[in-house]
Design a protein around this motif. Structure first.
Motif, PDB file in Angstrom:
ATOM      1  N   ARG A 112     -41.630  12.021 -10.001  1.00  0.00           N
ATOM      2  CA  ARG A 112     -43.069  12.245 -10.128  1.00  0.00           C
ATOM      3  C   ARG A 112     -43.668  11.437 -11.259  1.00  0.00           C
ATOM      4  NH1 ARG A 112     -42.820  17.951 -10.623  1.00  0.00           N
ATOM      5  NH2 ARG A 112     -41.339  18.321  -8.990  1.00  0.00           N
ATOM      6  N   SER A 113     -42.923  11.210 -12.310  1.00  0.00           N
ATOM      7  CA  SER A 113     -43.461  10.434 -13.428  1.00  0.00           C
ATOM      8  C   SER A 113     -43.548   8.956 -13.078  1.00  0.00           C
ATOM      9  CB  SER A 113     -42.606  10.633 -14.680  1.00  0.00           C
ATOM     10  OG  SER A 113     -41.347  10.017 -14.533  1.00  0.00           O
ATOM     11  N   ALA A 114     -42.773   8.472 -12.121  1.00  0.00           N
ATOM     12  CA  ALA A 114     -42.813   7.068 -11.721  1.00  0.00           C
ATOM     13  C   ALA A 114     -43.927   6.786 -10.720  1.00  0.00           C
ATOM     14  CB  ALA A 114     -41.467   6.663 -11.129  1.00  0.00           C
ATOM     15  N   GLU A 115     -44.397   7.797  -9.992  1.00  0.00           N
ATOM     16  CA  GLU A 115     -45.412   7.565  -8.954  1.00  0.00           C
ATOM     17  C   GLU A 115     -46.700   6.950  -9.483  1.00  0.00           C
ATOM     18  OE1 GLU A 115     -45.893  11.137  -6.664  1.00  0.00           O
ATOM     19  OE2 GLU A 115     -43.859  11.023  -5.878  1.00  0.00           O
ATOM     20  N   PRO A 116     -47.261   7.399 -10.622  1.00  0.00           N
ATOM     21  CA  PRO A 116     -48.476   6.748 -11.116  1.00  0.00           C
ATOM     22  C   PRO A 116     -48.266   5.272 -11.453  1.00  0.00           C
ATOM     23  CG  PRO A 116     -48.192   8.873 -12.176  1.00  0.00           C
ATOM     24  CD  PRO A 116     -46.938   8.590 -11.396  1.00  0.00           C
ATOM     25  N   GLU A 117     -47.110   4.938 -11.990  1.00  0.00           N
ATOM     26  CA  GLU A 117     -46.836   3.534 -12.320  1.00  0.00           C
ATOM     27  C   GLU A 117     -46.727   2.698 -11.050  1.00  0.00           C
ATOM     28  OE1 GLU A 117     -46.417   0.098 -14.282  1.00  0.00           O
ATOM     29  OE2 GLU A 117     -47.039   2.012 -15.098  1.00  0.00           O
ATOM     30  N   ILE A 118     -46.104   3.233 -10.026  1.00  0.00           N
ATOM     31  CA  ILE A 118     -45.992   2.519  -8.756  1.00  0.00           C
ATOM     32  C   ILE A 118     -47.380   2.333  -8.143  1.00  0.00           C
ATOM     33  CG2 ILE A 118     -45.134   2.708  -6.383  1.00  0.00           C
ATOM     34  CD1 ILE A 118     -42.611   4.018  -7.598  1.00  0.00           C
ATOM     35  N   ALA A 119     -48.232   3.342  -8.242  1.00  0.00           N
ATOM     36  CA  ALA A 119     -49.608   3.219  -7.732  1.00  0.00           C
ATOM     37  C   ALA A 119     -50.377   2.153  -8.507  1.00  0.00           C
ATOM     38  CB  ALA A 119     -50.325   4.560  -7.816  1.00  0.00           C
ATOM     39  N   ARG A 120     -50.173   2.074  -9.815  1.00  0.00           N
ATOM     40  CA  ARG A 120     -50.825   1.023 -10.623  1.00  0.00           C
ATOM     41  C   ARG A 120     -50.330  -0.357 -10.209  1.00  0.00           C
ATOM     42  NH1 ARG A 120     -50.758   5.028 -14.578  1.00  0.00           N
ATOM     43  NH2 ARG A 120     -48.715   4.502 -15.363  1.00  0.00           N
TER      44      ARG A 120
ATOM     45  N   ALA B 185     -49.210  -1.199  -7.216  1.00  0.00           N
ATOM     46  CA  ALA B 185     -49.809  -1.492  -5.913  1.00  0.00           C
ATOM     47  C   ALA B 185     -51.252  -1.942  -6.083  1.00  0.00           C
ATOM     48  CB  ALA B 185     -49.727  -0.269  -4.998  1.00  0.00           C
ATOM     49  N   LEU B 186     -51.993  -1.287  -6.970  1.00  0.00           N
ATOM     50  CA  LEU B 186     -53.378  -1.673  -7.228  1.00  0.00           C
ATOM     51  C   LEU B 186     -53.444  -3.074  -7.836  1.00  0.00           C
ATOM     52  CD1 LEU B 186     -56.371  -0.973  -7.234  1.00  0.00           C
ATOM     53  CD2 LEU B 186     -56.027   0.130  -9.471  1.00  0.00           C
ATOM     54  N   ALA B 187     -52.546  -3.386  -8.761  1.00  0.00           N
ATOM     55  CA  ALA B 187     -52.521  -4.724  -9.374  1.00  0.00           C
ATOM     56  C   ALA B 187     -52.230  -5.797  -8.330  1.00  0.00           C
ATOM     57  CB  ALA B 187     -51.480  -4.776 -10.493  1.00  0.00           C
TER      58      ALA B 187
ATOM     59  N   ARG C 216     -65.854  -9.861   5.696  1.00  0.00           N
ATOM     60  CA  ARG C 216     -65.341  -8.676   4.991  1.00  0.00           C
ATOM     61  C   ARG C 216     -63.832  -8.828   4.886  1.00  0.00           C
ATOM     62  NH1 ARG C 216     -63.354  -3.386   6.391  1.00  0.00           N
ATOM     63  NH2 ARG C 216     -63.887  -1.896   4.756  1.00  0.00           N
ATOM     64  N   ILE C 217     -63.324  -8.674   3.675  1.00  0.00           N
ATOM     65  CA  ILE C 217     -61.883  -8.821   3.409  1.00  0.00           C
ATOM     66  C   ILE C 217     -61.338  -7.444   3.036  1.00  0.00           C
ATOM     67  CG2 ILE C 217     -60.155  -9.972   1.992  1.00  0.00           C
ATOM     68  CD1 ILE C 217     -62.598 -11.918   1.264  1.00  0.00           C
ATOM     69  N   ARG C 218     -60.258  -7.049   3.686  1.00  0.00           N
ATOM     70  CA  ARG C 218     -59.586  -5.789   3.353  1.00  0.00           C
ATOM     71  C   ARG C 218     -58.119  -6.103   3.041  1.00  0.00           C
ATOM     72  NH1 ARG C 218     -59.279  -0.194   3.901  1.00  0.00           N
ATOM     73  NH2 ARG C 218     -57.293   0.562   4.694  1.00  0.00           N
ATOM     74  N   VAL C 219     -57.713  -5.728   1.852  1.00  0.00           N
ATOM     75  CA  VAL C 219     -56.337  -5.926   1.397  1.00  0.00           C
ATOM     76  C   VAL C 219     -55.711  -4.549   1.247  1.00  0.00           C
ATOM     77  CG1 VAL C 219     -54.874  -6.776  -0.472  1.00  0.00           C
ATOM     78  CG2 VAL C 219     -56.922  -8.048   0.176  1.00  0.00           C
ATOM     79  N   GLU C 220     -54.567  -4.344   1.876  1.00  0.00           N
ATOM     80  CA  GLU C 220     -53.867  -3.060   1.783  1.00  0.00           C
ATOM     81  C   GLU C 220     -52.443  -3.312   1.315  1.00  0.00           C
ATOM     82  OE1 GLU C 220     -52.421  -0.070   5.091  1.00  0.00           O
ATOM     83  OE2 GLU C 220     -54.582   0.143   4.720  1.00  0.00           O
ATOM     84  N   VAL C 221     -52.048  -2.587   0.284  1.00  0.00           N
ATOM     85  CA  VAL C 221     -50.692  -2.682  -0.259  1.00  0.00           C
ATOM     86  C   VAL C 221     -50.048  -1.307  -0.128  1.00  0.00           C
ATOM     87  CG1 VAL C 221     -49.289  -3.168  -2.292  1.00  0.00           C
ATOM     88  CG2 VAL C 221     -51.367  -4.496  -1.872  1.00  0.00           C
ATOM     89  N   THR C 222     -48.893  -1.270   0.519  1.00  0.00           N
ATOM     90  CA  THR C 222     -48.173  -0.015   0.702  1.00  0.00           C
ATOM     91  C   THR C 222     -46.908  -0.037  -0.156  1.00  0.00           C
ATOM     92  OG1 THR C 222     -48.992   0.099   2.965  1.00  0.00           O
ATOM     93  CG2 THR C 222     -47.161   1.557   2.392  1.00  0.00           C
TER      94      THR C 222
ATOM     95  N   VAL D 228     -52.668   1.533  -0.895  1.00  0.00           N
ATOM     96  CA  VAL D 228     -53.818   1.266  -1.752  1.00  0.00           C
ATOM     97  C   VAL D 228     -54.605   0.167  -1.060  1.00  0.00           C
ATOM     98  CG1 VAL D 228     -54.547   0.359  -3.995  1.00  0.00           C
ATOM     99  CG2 VAL D 228     -52.589   1.899  -3.853  1.00  0.00           C
ATOM    100  N   ALA D 229     -55.896   0.388  -0.832  1.00  0.00           N
ATOM    101  CA  ALA D 229     -56.708  -0.597  -0.120  1.00  0.00           C
ATOM    102  C   ALA D 229     -57.924  -0.975  -0.948  1.00  0.00           C
ATOM    103  CB  ALA D 229     -57.145  -0.039   1.225  1.00  0.00           C
ATOM    104  N   LEU D 230     -58.233  -2.262  -0.936  1.00  0.00           N
ATOM    105  CA  LEU D 230     -59.432  -2.792  -1.566  1.00  0.00           C
ATOM    106  C   LEU D 230     -60.167  -3.628  -0.533  1.00  0.00           C
ATOM    107  CD1 LEU D 230     -58.081  -4.037  -5.025  1.00  0.00           C
ATOM    108  CD2 LEU D 230     -59.314  -1.924  -4.548  1.00  0.00           C
ATOM    109  N   ALA D 231     -61.491  -3.661  -0.645  1.00  0.00           N
ATOM    110  CA  ALA D 231     -62.282  -4.468   0.280  1.00  0.00           C
ATOM    111  C   ALA D 231     -63.361  -5.196  -0.499  1.00  0.00           C
ATOM    112  CB  ALA D 231     -62.904  -3.592   1.364  1.00  0.00           C
TER     113      ALA D 231
END
Length: 164
Positions: free
Chosen positions: A41-49, A51-53, A140-146, A153-156
């Motif tokens: 659980r402590s690693a999940e936020p870092e992995i999400a960061r 993916a966002l990066a 429109r550009i959609r980038v999704e990182v799993t 995590v998706a950005l557009a």
């Protein structure tokens, strides 16, 4: 010399020792599961960061390209086979990679840890930007990182052709 305890008492002492060992082993096993869950659980936020990066870097890479093909001037011409040769926004449409290439490695994750998917859409965008009412003016550009956790995590973003 002290007298030997009766055999019945010796058997009870052995049973008590075995029971104590079994309880201790069970408690240690439960403690191990608790520690493992806490670390996960402590690693999940870092992995999400991470993916966002990766999503942000990929979106920046795409937005740095012109909307139209620099050679033909066409909107969404067929892309080259290699990503290194992508020279316009639409070349990224349909890009699916098992890993986000160099950035994932620099973030300390192994190859294939993140899946990257890109979609580029060039029609029906007039509600997103005032200049998009003109056909061929926007995409429109959609980038999704799993990440390995499976929570994408998706950005557009909207790319506007300033020269059109």
């Amino acid at each position: 010399m002290s007298p030997r305890p009766p055999r019945r008492q010796q058997g009870q002492a052995l049973a008590g020792a075995v029971l104590a060992l079994a309880v201790t082993a069970t408690l240690l096993g439960l403690l191990g599961l608790l520690v493992e869950a806490s670390v996960r659980r402590s690693a999940e936020p870092e992995i999400a960061r991470q993916a966002l990066a990766i999503a942000e870097a990929t979106l920046e890479e795409i937005l740095a390209r012109p909307l139209r093909d620099p050679l033909s001037g066409a909107l969404c011409a067929p892309p080259p086979p290699l990503r290194e040769d992508f020279d316009d926004v639409c070349d990224y449409d349909g890009l699916n990679e098992p890993a986000a290439r160099g950035l994932a490695a620099s973030l300390g994750t192994g190859p294939g840890a993140f899946a990257l998917a890109v979609a580029v859409e060039s029609g029906g965008l007039d509600a997103f930007h005032p200049d998009c009412g003109t056909p061929g003016r926007c995409a429109r550009i959609r980038v999704e990182v799993t990440p390995p956790s499976g929570r994408p995590v998706a950005l557009a973003a909207i790319a506007v052709d300033a020269d059109a």
